[in-house]
Design a protein around this motif. Structure first.
Motif, PDB file in Angstrom:
ATOM      1  N   HIS A  31       2.569  -4.678   6.538  1.00 43.62           N
ATOM      2  CA  HIS A  31       1.706  -3.503   6.389  1.00 43.62           C
ATOM      3  C   HIS A  31       1.833  -2.670   7.667  1.00 43.62           C
ATOM      4  CE1 HIS A  31      -0.747  -4.814   2.780  1.00 43.62           C
ATOM      5  NE2 HIS A  31      -0.045  -5.895   3.057  1.00 43.62           N
ATOM      6  N   GLU A  60       1.912   3.399   3.103  1.00 45.10           N
ATOM      7  CA  GLU A  60       2.501   2.765   4.284  1.00 45.10           C
ATOM      8  C   GLU A  60       4.027   2.794   4.183  1.00 45.10           C
ATOM      9  OE1 GLU A  60       0.433  -0.987   4.734  1.00 45.10           O
ATOM     10  OE2 GLU A  60      -1.500   0.021   4.607  1.00 45.10           O
ATOM     11  N   PRO A 103      -1.008  -0.233   9.278  1.00 43.96           N
ATOM     12  CA  PRO A 103      -2.021   0.588   9.958  1.00 43.96           C
ATOM     13  C   PRO A 103      -2.311   0.242  11.413  1.00 43.96           C
ATOM     14  CG  PRO A 103      -3.051  -0.762   8.258  1.00 43.96           C
ATOM     15  CD  PRO A 103      -1.606  -1.074   8.234  1.00 43.96           C
ATOM     16  N   HIS A 114       0.842  -1.197   0.000  1.00 40.64           N
ATOM     17  CA  HIS A 114       0.000   0.000   0.000  1.00 40.64           C
ATOM     18  C   HIS A 114       0.881   1.252   0.000  1.00 40.64           C
ATOM     19  CE1 HIS A 114      -3.369  -2.704   1.627  1.00 40.64           C
ATOM     20  NE2 HIS A 114      -3.591  -2.430   0.354  1.00 40.64           N
TER      21      HIS A 114
HETATM   22 ZN   LIG Z   1      -1.552  -2.122   3.946  1.00 41.17          ZN
END
Ligand SMILES: [Zn+2]
Length: 321
Positions: free
Chosen positions: A235, A93, A237, A90
């Motif tokens: 990732h 990120e 978040p 993403h």
């Molecule tokens: Zn992500």
């Protein structure tokens, strides 16, 4: 057990920013651009010829190279099991590439301190999957010491900074496919959109994006050789480590192993002397929200009509932290 335990530990170390010390190339005073990451990898390959091999595994839509670094201890033993890590699915990120680079640095530059991790395993790392999206995400206004909330749809500089997808245009005039919704297993299920203008757009077909195709190729190569034992996708978040399944509320057949391995990592983080104590959680991905088409189980969707490869990797995980 020591292996994933250490692995998770170094992820956190990278996430919090290791102090700059005298190293040949890697610095942590700013996020590397895609070009700087490429230069860094090339520099390592030149300086550590016995331990490092680079492989171009594909191109992005905008023709940027996707490059894996294979790290070994150089003892010449072939067919070792492999740990595969990727980061940067993403675009927004940014921290994830830094974590991947930190792992690379620990294994290559700080080899003497960590060589036990390379005794029985080779490591393959793809530090930046979504190079186009990341480059776009960096192209707007430079935010400094500001808290940014990406509650998109957003506009202007925030829209650029909060970009998530790749940069392939869609027919409807919107741009980008969510690469972590573009994989085969459970494609289109759960939190995945058919609307090309949405941030979770799944793509017009499974593996329609060149970037997800590249990751699939790496996974399939490792699966077919029987060498892949652990796949981690980083990732950023939330502080949680997820494992299969995601598309449906079903626990993986070997979920107890997942739980054990992940808990060992979480315990290691809690014990480590970092700036913040670990508050990581773990669970199957569907516990966050059902999500199909993620890379965790990508090897089930095999191209060219080959049968499903059901259990190519012992453990697959989505490190979200
Ligand atoms: Zn992500």
């Amino acid at each position: 057990m020591l292996l994933p335990l250490f692995l998770v530990t170094i992820l956190i170390s990278g996430g919090l920013g290791t102090p700059v010390r005298s190293r040949p190339q890697y610095q942590t005073d700013d996020y590397y651009t895609h070009e700087e990451i490429q230069d860094y990898l090339k520099g390592l390959a030149k300086s550590y010829t016995r331990h490092v091999k680079l492989t171009n595994v594909g191109k992005t839509y905008e023709n940027r190279n996707l490059t894996t670094i294979t790290i070994s201890n150089g003892d010449g033993r072939k067919h070792k099991n492999v740990i595969f890590i990727d980061a940067g699915f993403h675009a927004r990120e940014w921290l994830t590439h830094t974590a991947a680079l930190n792992i690379i640095d620990k294994l290559v530059v700080s080899y003497e301190e960590n060589k036990q991790l390379l005794q029985d395993y080779d490591w393959v790392i793809l530090p930046l999957v979504n190079a186009d999206g990341y480059t776009y995400s960096r192209s707007g206004k430079k935010f400094t010491n500001e808290t940014i909330t990406c509650s998109c749809p957003c506009a202007g500089d925030l829209e650029i900074k909060c970009w998530r997808k790749n940069r392939e245009p869609n027919k409807q005039g919107c741009t980008g496919t969510d690469l972590n919704r573009n994989f085969g297993h459970g494609w289109g299920k759960g939190d995945a959109s058919s609307n090309p203008c949405e941030i979770t757009y799944k793509g017009h077909s499974k593996f329609s994006a060149s970037e997800s195709q590249a990751v699939r190729r790496v996974l399939l190569d490792l699966a077919s050789s029987g060498r892949g034992v652990l796949y981690l996708s980083i990732h950023s978040p939330v502080g949680e480590i997820f494992y299969p399944w995601g598309a449906e509320a079903i626990k993986a057949e070997n979920y107890k192993e997942h739980e054990e391995v992940v808990q060992a990592g979480i315990d290691a983080m809690a014990k480590a002397n970092f700036q913040f104590p670990s508050i990581y959680k773990q669970g199957p991905l569907y516990g966050l929200y059902p999500t199909g088409g993620t890379s965790r189980r990508s090897t089930r969707a095999v191209p060219h009509g080959q049968p499903d490869t059901d259990k190519p990797f012992g453990w697959t995980g989505l490190v979200v932290g």
